[in-house]
Design an enzyme around this catalytic site. Structure first.
Site, PDB file in Angstrom:
ATOM      1  NE  ARG A 155      -3.528  -0.083   2.769  1.00 47.83           N
ATOM      2  CZ  ARG A 155      -3.933  -0.607   3.936  1.00 47.83           C
ATOM      3  NH1 ARG A 155      -3.496  -0.104   5.063  1.00 47.83           N
ATOM      4  NH2 ARG A 155      -4.760  -1.631   3.964  1.00 47.83           N
TER       5      ARG A 155
ATOM      6  NE  ARG B  49      -2.260   1.689   9.755  1.00 48.67           N
ATOM      7  CZ  ARG B  49      -3.148   0.724   9.577  1.00 48.67           C
ATOM      8  NH1 ARG B  49      -3.997   0.770   8.563  1.00 48.67           N
ATOM      9  NH2 ARG B  49      -3.212  -0.294  10.417  1.00 48.67           N
TER      10      ARG B  49
ATOM     11  CE  LYS C 203      -6.514  -0.780  12.086  1.00 48.34           C
ATOM     12  NZ  LYS C 203      -7.573  -1.538  11.394  1.00 48.34           N
TER      13      LYS C 203
ATOM     14  CE  LYS D 235      -7.837   3.079   9.585  1.00 46.52           C
ATOM     15  NZ  LYS D 235      -8.905   2.249   9.016  1.00 46.52           N
TER      16      LYS D 235
ATOM     17  CB  CYS E 160     -13.413  -3.922   2.181  1.00 48.65           C
ATOM     18  SG  CYS E 160     -14.122  -5.519   2.623  1.00 48.65           S
TER      19      CYS E 160
ATOM     20  CB  CYS F 201      -8.815  -9.554   2.993  1.00 44.19           C
ATOM     21  SG  CYS F 201      -8.723  -8.905   4.670  1.00 44.19           S
TER      22      CYS F 201
ATOM     23  CB  CYS G 200     -14.375  -9.022   8.414  1.00 48.93           C
ATOM     24  SG  CYS G 200     -13.175  -7.724   8.736  1.00 48.93           S
TER      25      CYS G 200
ATOM     26  CB  CYS H   2     -11.349  -1.782   5.346  1.00 47.32           C
ATOM     27  SG  CYS H   2     -10.329  -2.623   6.582  1.00 47.32           S
TER      28      CYS H   2
END
Lengths: 590, 558
Positions: free
Chosen positions: B72, B141, B204, B206, B425, B431, B470, B474
């Site tokens: 990414r 991120r 994470k 954001k 996603c 994934c 899930c 995302c």
């Protein structure tokens, strides 16, 4: 008169035989006692120790105490099992913790007490780490688990239709196989502790009671002698399972086959080969009949029996490999001087490598009757394959690793026959002993070079050494065209490396990069270490293709020796020759 | 204080994110990295994945899973030059599975890179002046910025601040250069992470910059959001919002989606200091023992918004002013041509699931390659997985359109609003967390829902639908009017009641249902909506008003 020998408190004989022995030795004079000693010694030498019992000393340690197993996808079952394990230890129990992916049927059948925490995924699927063992348990070949007492704690989510399906199935299957339930299964919803806590209490209490009893009732196992009369002649074996070792899109089609190998059959050693009595592929038989214009139903005599031509061609006559007398006969009877010339003298070897009978008849036909053909074709030879298993590891089985030969119209007779077999099919076979391709002493290092299906005997070597607890190091060189689709037995090698059963592995995948890389290149790259191993007494084993691989590998070995030891060509040759003379260079190439 | 999570130990031992990556990359027996390194490589911008469709067959063939890596990019604000586009496109074809994936965080993803070629691919990306640092992992991120603000001049502003914020919060470790770029190891000086410290963040992080009235970045879903306040075309400053975050775990009520709280207003020159204060506060106060409780949203709920605000002010050495008023109209993209402030034009292209590939009649990869070869402006990835061809001179517009038509694609303005807005996603097959399909299922799902809309004469109504494989979220499903959140193959939790502005969380309506039931439920509700709605009333608002779903959480904007 010497006193009756006092039999020691603990013998491996059991009460009944101890009494017999006592009776027997009562009142014997010294000469008779020595005679008896000699008698039993000779008997011991003749007897093959059944593989399973040889492994027993290791096994009895493994079966002590409680085994806690977990099958976990997201980590919940794992955490629970870890906590359970800790609690068991805190309670003074001898307890081991293991992941389901590390569990084998063999181990399960030797266990005494088992607690298994397992989750159910999604639509009733098992966690991935449990797939193998669950499949093995479900198969009709699964052994009885009469020695085992168990409890299952199932995790799941009641919002799904198949709540705890895997735990239920496991609980039922273990019982079906004869294991005894210690307590009712616990089915946990997402509020896990509600069910897990009381289940844990009860489970550990019952395990404690069970093992306490086991301690008090310890029985020394009786060593029974297996029948030692080997069967002669072809052995009929049954295919138990077969599967792919290469992906369907790979350029080579390699299979793994597991056959029964009864205890009464002659024992095989790692390094031996199995000779198969195969059948010719139906396509080849059909092609032959077309090219010769003969009728498969025609009755023909062979070796004193009459049967349809089709049957002889399928089962008893050589249709793929060529022989000089046959070719000369075809050349003469069919009036083909060019064929006669092509197989004369030294040209013969090159002629037959690329061709089968169907190729020859295509270009040089001959008119013979069915009877004439049958009298001229050689009997179908057996085909040999290096055995890919060690009896110490697989018990009454024999495994093969076979490349299915298919090159347009040209089909390998035995390999295609094997590829077509279904579980339950039988086959005639015999062992081809390979006394010059044996493992050395347990403390010796071994270098194994086996690209492609040449890796087969080395699977047996590594299995055997693992079972024996051999201390010598093992270094395997493997090669194929592509890592992704042709890394034969990759998962097993990874596990062996992890467990220290394989010390080192070098790989070469020739077509995974712009330049071709082969096992001999890896030997050159590791020249110093290879030489160091040799200096410490390592044995080298080479298995696989004779024409190109073997000479290239031998050259690389000689270069490695030359460069590392700073020897000139002649000295390196001499060093290598000394290895061979000293029985440290073993070759099984074809 | 309870014990730290396992990942904390991995970070602490890693010598600033080096671990045993070099050894793992060199191990020829497996296409995977060692376990600890699988965590560390995230900080370098990559995830280890495998082809789940082939797992079972491979296991039976005694082969390990078909491992590969997703890479990414770090592209703050999603802006790249045409040359960079062409470079990434070429790398996708050479090393990856041939396609580029535009993400909901304005980044590129390449899938299917094998371990042996990972270094070459990352090095090549860096050669085109894009890096992958901190695109994943327990760090800040990719920083988002509104891609096509209504006041076009504001884009440069937002993009600039996004870039500066991203750089300010970059890890300092030399590990990235050593491992991927053959960087020299600098001996002597002890390496220090001035902002992150040796174990980086608990989870994470954001961040995004929004330019009202567009909320394409879904500001309230960010850990840290800055709302640009423009007065008379000039940047007066930013409102800062903290504590948004969407990921949950099925069946674990201690995990939940949360909308950010607006703390106050700050002048532009204080942005970096405030951002750093928020990051270091989370660094020190976030839960490091239970990763499911580690996000900033839980930290704030634990200590309280006011306490957190005081913490930020103390660390930044300033007091936040009361928030300035602002207003968001919607969080979608505006498709087709829009004129910029310099007489140039921007073309927003609808690209389903952000997948740049040549499929069937639609050849996005070829179309964009052709455009990139001629385009003199830049490309902007939008937070909705779409792409803007930005800075096109008026005279070039027809040329761009011709190139698109030649390859069977168009801006998509003629599609239904439902299809225009939908997000998915990646999910399967790559994934490892996916429980159900998302991207691969979206086209069919939309067709079926469009049929329902047609039946109820609602096809022209903007409706936001998002689907994820899930509950990690995302594709930001918890903000959508209709959301499908994967639970098992073919089964989803159905959430309803978000809005079109990204200011209201939806609610679980039905658990673990399959397509037939989902469509039946939607059919019924859309029918009632069509009959009972007020003029212009969005679907989500209708559901709340009629108590079909109870309101969960809504942002109150000042």
């Amino acid at each position: 008169m010497p006193q009756a020998a006092t039999i020691a408190e603990t013998t491996p004989l059991g009460e009944a035989r101890e009494r017999l022995l006592s009776e027997l030795s009562q009142g014997l004079d010294r000469e008779s006692l020595w005679w008896l000693a000699g008698y039993f010694t000779a008997l011991a030498r003749e007897t093959r120790a059944p593989a399973a019992l040889e492994a027993a000393p290791v096994a009895s340690k493994a079966t002590q105490g409680l085994l806690v197993v977990y099958g976990s996808q997201t980590g919940n079952a794992q955490r629970l099992a870890e906590a359970l394990h800790q609690r068991a230890l805190a309670q003074g129990l001898q307890a081991r913790l293991q992941r389901a992916s590390e569990l084998s049927l063999k181990q399960l059948s030797r266990e005494r007490a088992l607690l298994w925490v397992i989750s159910t995924q999604g639509d009733g699927d098992p966690p991935e780490d449990s797939r193998s063992i669950l499949e093995a348990l479900a198969s009709p070949r699964a052994p009885r688990l009469a020695n085992l007492s168990y409890g299952v704690l199932a995790l799941g989510d009641a919002s799904y239709p198949k709540f705890c399906a895997i735990g239920r199935a496991l609980d039922a299957r273990l019982s079906e196989l004869g294991a005894e339930r210690l307590l009712e299964r616990g089915d946990c919803d997402i509020d896990i502790e509600t069910v897990a806590e009381p289940w844990r209490e009860q489970a550990l209490t019952r395990v404690d009671k069970l093992l306490g009893e086991a301690e008090r009732n310890k029985i020394t196992p009786l060593r029974a002698l297996a029948s030692s009369a080997p069967v002669s002649g072809p052995i009929e074996i049954e295919l138990l399972a077969s599967g792919r070792l290469s992906l369907p899109d790979a350029s080579r089609d390699v299979r793994h086959l597991e056959f029964s190998w009864p205890a009464t059959a002659p024992a095989y050693e790692p390094g031996d080969a199995l000779a198969i009595y195969a059948e010719n592929p139906p396509e080849v038989v059909a092609r032959f009949l077309t090219l010769t214009g003969l009728d498969g139903a025609e009755l023909v005599e062979w070796k004193g029996r009459r049967a349809a031509l089709q049957q002889w061609l399928s089962q008893d006559l050589e249709l793929t490999r060529l022989a000089r007398p046959l070719l000369e006969a075809i050349a003469s009877a069919g009036a083909h001087p060019d064929l006669a010339a092509a197989v004369a003298g030294e040209a013969y070897a090159g002629f037959i490598t690329e061709r089968q009978l169907v190729d020859v008849l295509q270009r040089w036909p001959v008119r013979w009757t069915a009877q004439e053909w049958v009298s001229r074709l050689r009997p179908l030879a057996t085909r040999s394959y290096s055995i890919a298993s060690s009896r110490a590891a697989v018990g009454e089985e024999l495994h093969l690793c076979v490349a299915v030969r298919r090159d347009g119209d040209r089909l390998g007779a035995a390999s295609n026959h094997l590829a077509r077999l279904s579980p339950g099919a039988t086959l005639r076979s015999r062992i081809e002993s390979n006394p010059r391709f044996r493992l050395p002493a347990d403390d010796r290092d071994i270098l194994m070079i086996g690209p492609g299906t040449g890796v087969a005997p080395f699977r047996a070597f590594v299995q055997e050494r693992a079972e024996r607890g051999a201390r010598g190091r093992n270094w395997l060189f493997f090669g194929a065209q592509h890592q992704r689709s042709q890394f034969l037995y990759q998962l097993e090698w990874q596990q062996a490396l992890k467990r220290g059963q394989l010390s080192r592995m070098s790989v070469a995948f020739s077509r995974d990069q712009a330049e071709r890389i082969y096992v001999q290149d890896r030997i050159r790259e590791a020249a110093r270490e290879v030489y160091a191993w040799l200096e410490q007494g390592a044995h080298i084993y080479l298995c696989g293709d004779a024409s190109q691989m073997a000479p290239a590998v031998e050259a690389a070995l000689r270069e490695a020796i030359a460069s590392s030891a700073r020897l000139d060509r002649d000295a390196a040759h001499a060093y290598f020759a000394a290895l061979e003379a000293g029985g440290r260079f073993h070759c099984d190439v074809y | 204080m309870s014990t730290l999570s396992a990942v904390e130990g991995i970070k602490a031992r890693s010598r600033n994110l080096r671990g045993t990556l070099l050894e793992s990359l060199a191990d020829p027996i497996t296409g995977a990295l060692a376990e600890d390194d699988q965590q560390l490589i995230k900080f370098h911008g990559s995830y280890q994945q495998d082809d789940r469709d082939s797992r079972e067959l491979r296991r039976q063939t005694r082969l390990e899973p078909d491992y590969s890596f997703m890479i990414r990019t770090r592209t703050p604000g999603g802006v790249v030059s045409p040359a960079q586009w062409l470079a990434l496109d070429a790398l996708a074809r050479r090393y990856a599975n041939g396609s580029l994936r535009l993400t909901t965080r304005q980044a590129f993803q390449l899938h299917g890179v094998i371990k042996r070629e990972l270094k070459a691919t990352i090095a090549a990306i860096n050669a085109s002046l894009i890096d992958t640092i901190a695109a994943c992992g327990d760090v800040n991120r990719n920083v988002m910025a509104s891609a096509n603000p209504v006041e076009s001049a504001a884009h440069a502003l937002a993009y600039d601040w996004a870039r500066r914020l991203s750089e300010h919060l970059l890890p300092h470790t030399r590990a990235y250069h050593e491992i991927w770029l053959d960087g020299e190891k600098v001996a002597g000086t002890e390496e220090v992470e001035p902002i992150y410290g040796p174990t980086y963040l608990p989870r994470k992080f954001k961040a995004a910059i929004a330019v009202p009235p567009l909320n394409d970045v879904d500001l309230f879903a960010q850990d840290l959001g800055f709302v640009a306040i423009l007065e008379g075309g000039e940047l007066a400053g930013f409102n800062v919002a903290v504590g948004g975050g969407l990921g949950t775990t099925h069946g674990d009520a201690s995990t939940y989606p949360r909308l950010a709280n607006v703390l106050g207003f700050l002048p532009p020159e204080s942005l970096l200091a405030v951002a750093e204060a928020v990051v270091t506060a989370q660094r020190d106060l976030g839960d490091r023992s239970n990763r499911k409780q580690s996000r900033l949203k839980y930290t704030i709920d634990r200590i309280g918004v006011e306490a957190f605000k005081a913490e930020v002010e103390a660390r930044a050495g300033l007091r936040l002013a009361p928030p300035r008023p602002f207003h968001f109209e919607h969080n979608g993209d505006r498709f087709g041509w829009i004129e910029g402030h310099r007489g140039d034009w921007h073309l927003t292209l609808r690209i389903e699931s952000g997948r740049i590939a040549d499929v069937g009649e639609r050849h996005w990869a070829s179309a964009l390659r052709a455009i990139a070869a001629e385009h003199q402006g830049d490309f902007r990835l939008t937070p909705n997985q779409n792409l803007i061809v930005a800075g096109v001179p008026a005279a070039q517009r027809t040329r761009i359109e011709a190139l698109l038509a030649e390859h069977g694609v168009s801006a998509g303005s003629e599609r239904s609003p439902l299809r225009q807005r939908a997000l998915a996603c990646v999910a399967l097959p790559t994934c490892p967390l996916a429980m159900a399909e998302a991207e691969r299922y979206l086209p069919d799902l939309l067709t079926r829902v469009e049929a329902l809309l047609l039946r109820h004469d609602l096809i022209a109504q903007p409706i936001s639908l998002r689907i994820t494989g899930c509950p990690n979220g995302c594709a930001r499903p918890y903000l959508a009017e209709i959301a499908l959140i994967g639970k098992a193959p073919g089964r989803y939790n159905l959430h309803l009641g978000g809005d079109l502005k990204g200011q209201r969380l939806n609610r679980l309506y039905r658990e673990n249902i399959a397509e037939t039931e989902i469509l039946d439920l939607l059919d019924e509700l859309l029918g009632r909506y069509a009959a009972e709605r007020r003029p212009e009333e969005p679907f989500g608002d209708y559901l709340i008003r009629h108590a079909v779903v109870l309101p969960f959480a809504t942002v109150l904007t000042p």
